[in-house]
Design a protein around this motif. Structure first.
Motif, PDB file in Angstrom:
ATOM      1  N   ASP A   1      38.742  48.795  34.430  1.00 57.74           N
ATOM      2  CA  ASP A   1      39.888  47.955  34.763  1.00 57.74           C
ATOM      3  C   ASP A   1      40.643  47.487  33.520  1.00 57.74           C
ATOM      4  O   ASP A   1      41.884  47.515  33.489  1.00 57.74           O
ATOM      5  CB  ASP A   1      39.443  46.749  35.584  1.00 57.74           C
ATOM      6  CG  ASP A   1      39.062  47.130  37.001  1.00 57.74           C
ATOM      7  OD1 ASP A   1      38.443  48.199  37.167  1.00 57.74           O
ATOM      8  OD2 ASP A   1      39.358  46.372  37.942  1.00 57.74           O
TER       9      ASP A   1
ATOM     10  N   TYR B   1      27.981  46.097  44.587  1.00 58.13           N
ATOM     11  CA  TYR B   1      27.686  45.281  45.767  1.00 58.13           C
ATOM     12  C   TYR B   1      26.435  45.762  46.494  1.00 58.13           C
ATOM     13  O   TYR B   1      25.750  44.990  47.171  1.00 58.13           O
ATOM     14  CB  TYR B   1      28.893  45.147  46.709  1.00 58.13           C
ATOM     15  CG  TYR B   1      29.425  46.404  47.365  1.00 58.13           C
ATOM     16  CD1 TYR B   1      28.723  47.073  48.340  1.00 58.13           C
ATOM     17  CD2 TYR B   1      30.701  46.884  47.027  1.00 58.13           C
ATOM     18  CE1 TYR B   1      29.248  48.193  48.973  1.00 58.13           C
ATOM     19  CE2 TYR B   1      31.228  47.998  47.656  1.00 58.13           C
ATOM     20  CZ  TYR B   1      30.499  48.650  48.632  1.00 58.13           C
ATOM     21  OH  TYR B   1      31.024  49.747  49.265  1.00 58.13           O
TER      22      TYR B   1
ATOM     23  N   ASN C   1      34.011  46.252  52.612  1.00 57.18           N
ATOM     24  CA  ASN C   1      34.507  46.667  51.293  1.00 57.18           C
ATOM     25  C   ASN C   1      34.924  48.135  51.253  1.00 57.18           C
ATOM     26  O   ASN C   1      34.975  48.741  50.182  1.00 57.18           O
ATOM     27  CB  ASN C   1      33.430  46.412  50.231  1.00 57.18           C
ATOM     28  CG  ASN C   1      33.144  44.932  50.062  1.00 57.18           C
ATOM     29  OD1 ASN C   1      33.929  44.198  49.479  1.00 57.18           O
ATOM     30  ND2 ASN C   1      32.008  44.492  50.581  1.00 57.18           N
TER      31      ASN C   1
ATOM     32  N   GLU D   1      30.460  35.642  43.205  1.00 57.37           N
ATOM     33  CA  GLU D   1      31.756  35.139  42.740  1.00 57.37           C
ATOM     34  C   GLU D   1      32.357  36.049  41.674  1.00 57.37           C
ATOM     35  O   GLU D   1      33.580  36.303  41.679  1.00 57.37           O
ATOM     36  CB  GLU D   1      31.608  33.715  42.191  1.00 57.37           C
ATOM     37  CG  GLU D   1      32.958  33.088  41.820  1.00 57.37           C
ATOM     38  CD  GLU D   1      32.850  31.658  41.354  1.00 57.37           C
ATOM     39  OE1 GLU D   1      33.874  31.122  40.862  1.00 57.37           O
ATOM     40  OE2 GLU D   1      31.747  31.067  41.449  1.00 57.37           O
TER      41      GLU D   1
ATOM     42  N   TYR E   1      34.211  46.535  34.627  1.00 60.61           N
ATOM     43  CA  TYR E   1      35.531  45.923  34.441  1.00 60.61           C
ATOM     44  C   TYR E   1      36.101  46.304  33.080  1.00 60.61           C
ATOM     45  O   TYR E   1      37.279  46.698  32.965  1.00 60.61           O
ATOM     46  CB  TYR E   1      35.453  44.398  34.562  1.00 60.61           C
ATOM     47  CG  TYR E   1      36.796  43.754  34.374  1.00 60.61           C
ATOM     48  CD1 TYR E   1      37.708  43.669  35.423  1.00 60.61           C
ATOM     49  CD2 TYR E   1      37.190  43.282  33.118  1.00 60.61           C
ATOM     50  CE1 TYR E   1      38.964  43.115  35.240  1.00 60.61           C
ATOM     51  CE2 TYR E   1      38.453  42.723  32.920  1.00 60.61           C
ATOM     52  CZ  TYR E   1      39.334  42.642  33.986  1.00 60.61           C
ATOM     53  OH  TYR E   1      40.588  42.107  33.799  1.00 60.61           O
TER      54      TYR E   1
ATOM     55  N   PHE F   1      36.802  42.267  41.350  1.00 59.93           N
ATOM     56  CA  PHE F   1      37.079  43.471  42.142  1.00 59.93           C
ATOM     57  C   PHE F   1      37.466  43.177  43.596  1.00 59.93           C
ATOM     58  O   PHE F   1      37.628  44.108  44.381  1.00 59.93           O
ATOM     59  CB  PHE F   1      35.841  44.380  42.146  1.00 59.93           C
ATOM     60  CG  PHE F   1      35.301  44.688  40.781  1.00 59.93           C
ATOM     61  CD1 PHE F   1      36.009  45.504  39.902  1.00 59.93           C
ATOM     62  CD2 PHE F   1      34.103  44.136  40.357  1.00 59.93           C
ATOM     63  CE1 PHE F   1      35.510  45.795  38.637  1.00 59.93           C
ATOM     64  CE2 PHE F   1      33.598  44.419  39.095  1.00 59.93           C
ATOM     65  CZ  PHE F   1      34.308  45.241  38.232  1.00 59.93           C
ATOM     66  N   ASP F   2      37.562  41.925  43.953  1.00 56.07           N
ATOM     67  CA  ASP F   2      37.877  41.527  45.321  1.00 56.07           C
ATOM     68  C   ASP F   2      36.803  42.015  46.313  1.00 56.07           C
ATOM     69  O   ASP F   2      37.099  42.394  47.454  1.00 56.07           O
ATOM     70  CB  ASP F   2      39.254  42.059  45.743  1.00 56.07           C
ATOM     71  CG  ASP F   2      39.799  41.324  46.979  1.00 56.07           C
ATOM     72  OD1 ASP F   2      39.395  40.161  47.190  1.00 56.07           O
ATOM     73  OD2 ASP F   2      40.575  41.926  47.730  1.00 56.07           O
ATOM     74  N   VAL F   3      35.548  42.018  45.869  1.00 57.11           N
ATOM     75  CA  VAL F   3      34.429  42.407  46.723  1.00 57.11           C
ATOM     76  C   VAL F   3      34.064  41.245  47.635  1.00 57.11           C
ATOM     77  O   VAL F   3      33.974  40.099  47.202  1.00 57.11           O
ATOM     78  CB  VAL F   3      33.211  42.823  45.865  1.00 57.11           C
ATOM     79  CG1 VAL F   3      31.959  42.925  46.731  1.00 57.11           C
ATOM     80  CG2 VAL F   3      33.497  44.154  45.176  1.00 57.11           C
ATOM     81  N   LYS F   4      33.819  41.564  48.903  1.00 55.57           N
ATOM     82  CA  LYS F   4      33.458  40.552  49.895  1.00 55.57           C
ATOM     83  C   LYS F   4      31.975  40.686  50.212  1.00 55.57           C
ATOM     84  O   LYS F   4      31.529  41.702  50.724  1.00 55.57           O
ATOM     85  CB  LYS F   4      34.300  40.728  51.160  1.00 55.57           C
ATOM     86  CG  LYS F   4      35.792  40.588  50.930  1.00 55.57           C
ATOM     87  CD  LYS F   4      36.574  40.886  52.197  1.00 55.57           C
ATOM     88  CE  LYS F   4      38.080  40.755  51.971  1.00 55.57           C
ATOM     89  NZ  LYS F   4      38.577  41.729  50.966  1.00 55.57           N
TER      90      LYS F   4
ATOM     91  N   ALA G   1      33.742  39.070  43.392  1.00 55.39           N
ATOM     92  CA  ALA G   1      34.942  38.711  44.156  1.00 55.39           C
ATOM     93  C   ALA G   1      36.152  38.557  43.239  1.00 55.39           C
ATOM     94  O   ALA G   1      37.252  39.032  43.550  1.00 55.39           O
ATOM     95  CB  ALA G   1      34.687  37.432  44.941  1.00 55.39           C
ATOM     96  N   ARG G   2      35.992  37.889  42.088  1.00 53.96           N
ATOM     97  CA  ARG G   2      37.110  37.635  41.173  1.00 53.96           C
ATOM     98  C   ARG G   2      37.560  38.909  40.453  1.00 53.96           C
ATOM     99  O   ARG G   2      38.757  39.129  40.251  1.00 53.96           O
ATOM    100  CB  ARG G   2      36.726  36.566  40.156  1.00 53.96           C
ATOM    101  CG  ARG G   2      36.632  35.154  40.756  1.00 53.96           C
ATOM    102  CD  ARG G   2      36.289  34.120  39.692  1.00 53.96           C
ATOM    103  NE  ARG G   2      36.275  32.763  40.243  1.00 53.96           N
ATOM    104  CZ  ARG G   2      37.341  31.987  40.356  1.00 53.96           C
ATOM    105  NH1 ARG G   2      38.537  32.432  39.952  1.00 53.96           N
ATOM    106  NH2 ARG G   2      37.247  30.759  40.853  1.00 53.96           N
TER     107      ARG G   2
ATOM    108  N   VAL H   1      38.045  48.717  48.972  1.00 54.45           N
ATOM    109  CA  VAL H   1      37.706  48.608  47.544  1.00 54.45           C
ATOM    110  C   VAL H   1      36.926  49.836  47.098  1.00 54.45           C
ATOM    111  O   VAL H   1      37.183  50.389  46.018  1.00 54.45           O
ATOM    112  CB  VAL H   1      36.885  47.330  47.281  1.00 54.45           C
ATOM    113  CG1 VAL H   1      36.436  47.275  45.827  1.00 54.45           C
ATOM    114  CG2 VAL H   1      37.692  46.097  47.634  1.00 54.45           C
TER     115      VAL H   1
END
Length: 524
Positions: free
Chosen positions: A441, A401, A387, A512, A437, A518-521, A515-516, A390
């Motif tokens: 965001d 995370y 990450n 999930e 968010y 912030f596109d965190v893995k 991920a949705r 990000v």
């Protein structure tokens, strides 16, 4: 030019006894007296059983050490007090006492009045005694008396007017110390050592774990010393099946002629320094190396009180480089698997020790060791790397995370409420994700009070929050259920309890959401 100018009196002063006893406590002093009995038994060929009785009387403040090893002949009584005189013939036996000063220091360190009685085999019984007045007089002559017979082959050392206070605590510590120091002797059915009539039980430190990629190794072989004498060297190294950073029971152990001399060494001389095994630290507290040396007593690398290893001794220096490679190997394993010890090490409580034969330890500079396992980077490192982009674009996501990483790490700890604590960490990360968010965001212009009310999930998720944060309805349902569960467990009368399944579901929900939004893995 050299002209005779007379002589100098080099006879030592008896005050030397008092000047060199500072390093003798109760444990070391009693060990010296036990060593004497074991040496007499060894010189006699260990043909008969031996019983050594140590009696400490807190009421009378007296000590008595008695053995039936064989006794001292009349002509050897000078050994008891003469500095530098020793009964051990080092070249003939694997004895312990060779310095000829330990026993003298020991008895003087413990008491002001000393009585020593001995009967050599079936001969007469003789007794000598001395006190402070003898120590203060420079006359070295001691009176010898023939007294009533002791049992055949018995020596008794009686100490009165003690220089220390005997109590239950130091007697307990003495038992602990003797059980480890003489553990190898105590496994011999011919040897019994009793403290206040209770036999000692051997205490060893070989509680090995047997992980497939880091099982214990054993090396055995000879060492030819510079003087041409032959020693037997045996080394076992591995990871302990329990961590002991608090008690310090890790490191290097040295046994010389079956006697524990140096337990749990963690000095730079055995590799615990930067660039080798690293400094002593809980991360390397599974590291354990046990070195056993047997041979001529004058080739043993112990100090004069047999309480430590002399790191400048030629035997130790010959072993040094080889030993450090072994210590470094297992310290690296301990550090690498730290945080995963339960599943990587402790679970393997049975197995075999791999045997390695060494031709000559004098010329063996590096131990032959298996390759260290290729280790996957730890979870925090993997998640951070996955990450990094990000985190650079949205620094406020890092704490989100890391909360998940902290929860996954916490659940591996030996805590009764680990699932509940981890669940709360996940819930905090979920709340933080919704807030970040909205603020960063979505650019929502809300007061702190409005924001707190909006993201409250105690019972339900508001329609306003659903409209502002783009998550699918099935996921919102799970988010709502998670909030309700946390609320009910927090304010319910029963102690909160989260099952493994509930915790796994919460982890999946938060992962999930991150991920949705912030596109965190988090599957790295």
């Amino acid at each position: 030019m050299k002209i005779d100018a007379g002589n100098v009196n080099a006879v030592p002063s008896k005050r030397l006894f008092l000047s060199i006893i500072a390093d003798y406590d109760l444990n070391r002093s009693i060990c010296e007296l036990i060593d004497n009995g074991l040496d007499v038994w060894t010189r006699a060929g260990r043909r008969q059983p031996i019983v050594i009785d140590v009696h400490l009387d807190p009421d009378e403040q007296s000590i008595c050490v008695e053995d039936d090893a064989g006794g001292l002949p009349r002509e050897d009584l000078g050994v008891i007090v003469g500095p530098g005189q020793s009964g051990s013939v080092a070249t003939a036996h694997e004895t312990i006492g060779i310095f000829g000063v330990g026993t003298k220091r020991a008895v003087v360190a413990l008491a002001k009045q000393i009585v020593i009685t001995t009967r050599y085999q079936h001969a007469e019984t003789f007794q000598i005694g001395f006190d402070e007045s003898w120590l203060n007089d420079e006359d070295w002559v001691l009176k010898v008396h023939q007294v009533d017979d002791l049992p055949v082959g018995t020596t008794r050392v009686e100490l009165y007017q003690l220089r220390l206070l005997l109590d239950d605590d130091n007697i307990k510590m003495l038992r602990h110390h003797l059980s480890a120091t003489y553990a190898n002797f105590l496994t011999n059915p011919a040897v019994m050592i009793r403290l206040n009539t209770v036999p000692l039980e051997p205490r060893f430190f070989d509680n090995w774990a047997y992980p497939p990629e880091g099982s214990p190794q054993r090396w055995s072989g000879p060492m030819r010393t510079p003087s041409g004498k032959l020693l037997r060297v045996d080394v076992i190294a591995g990871l302990s099946k329990e961590s002991s950073p608090a008690t310090g029971d890790y490191g290097v152990y040295f046994y010389c002629n079956n006697r524990l001399v140096a337990p749990a060494m963690k000095s730079f001389e055995v590799g615990f320094t930067r660039g080798q095994a690293g400094l002593p630290h809980p991360k390397v507290s599974l590291t354990k190396v046990i070195v056993s040396l047997n041979g001529d007593a004058d080739e043993m690398p112990w100090n004069s009180s047999k309480s430590d290893v002399s790191t400048k001794h030629h035997v130790f220096t010959a072993l040094h480089d080889w030993l450090v490679t072994v210590v470094k190997h297992y310290a690296t394993l301990s550090r690498t698997w730290e945080g995963q010890w339960p599943e990587k090490v402790f679970v393997y409580d049975d197995g075999d020790i791999t045997f390695n034969e060494v031709d000559d330890f004098l010329t063996a500079k590096r131990a032959v060791l298996p390759n260290l396992p290729v280790v996957r980077p730890r979870l925090p490192v993997r998640i951070t790397k996955a990450n990094s982009g990000v985190a650079q674009a949205k620094p406020y996501v890092v704490g989100l995370y890391e909360g998940v990483v902290a929860a996954r790490t916490l659940v591996k700890q030996d805590l009764s409420q680990r699932n509940w604590l981890a669940f709360n960490l996940l819930d905090v990360s979920l709340t933080g994700a919704l807030k970040e968010y909205l603020v960063n965001d979505a650019g929502a212009e809300l007061s702190s009070l409005d924001l707190a009310q909006l993201i409250n999930r105690d019972r339900t998720v508001s329609a306003d929050l659903r409209a502002r944060v783009p998550l699918p309805d099935p996921l919102w349902t799970k988010v709502e259920q998670m909030g309700r569960l946390r609320h009910d467990l927090t304010f319910g009368r029963a102690a909160p309890k989260i099952s493994d399944e509930q915790l796994a579901a919460a982890d999946a929900i938060v992962s999930e959401v991150l991920a949705r939004l912030f596109d965190v893995k988090l599957a790295a």
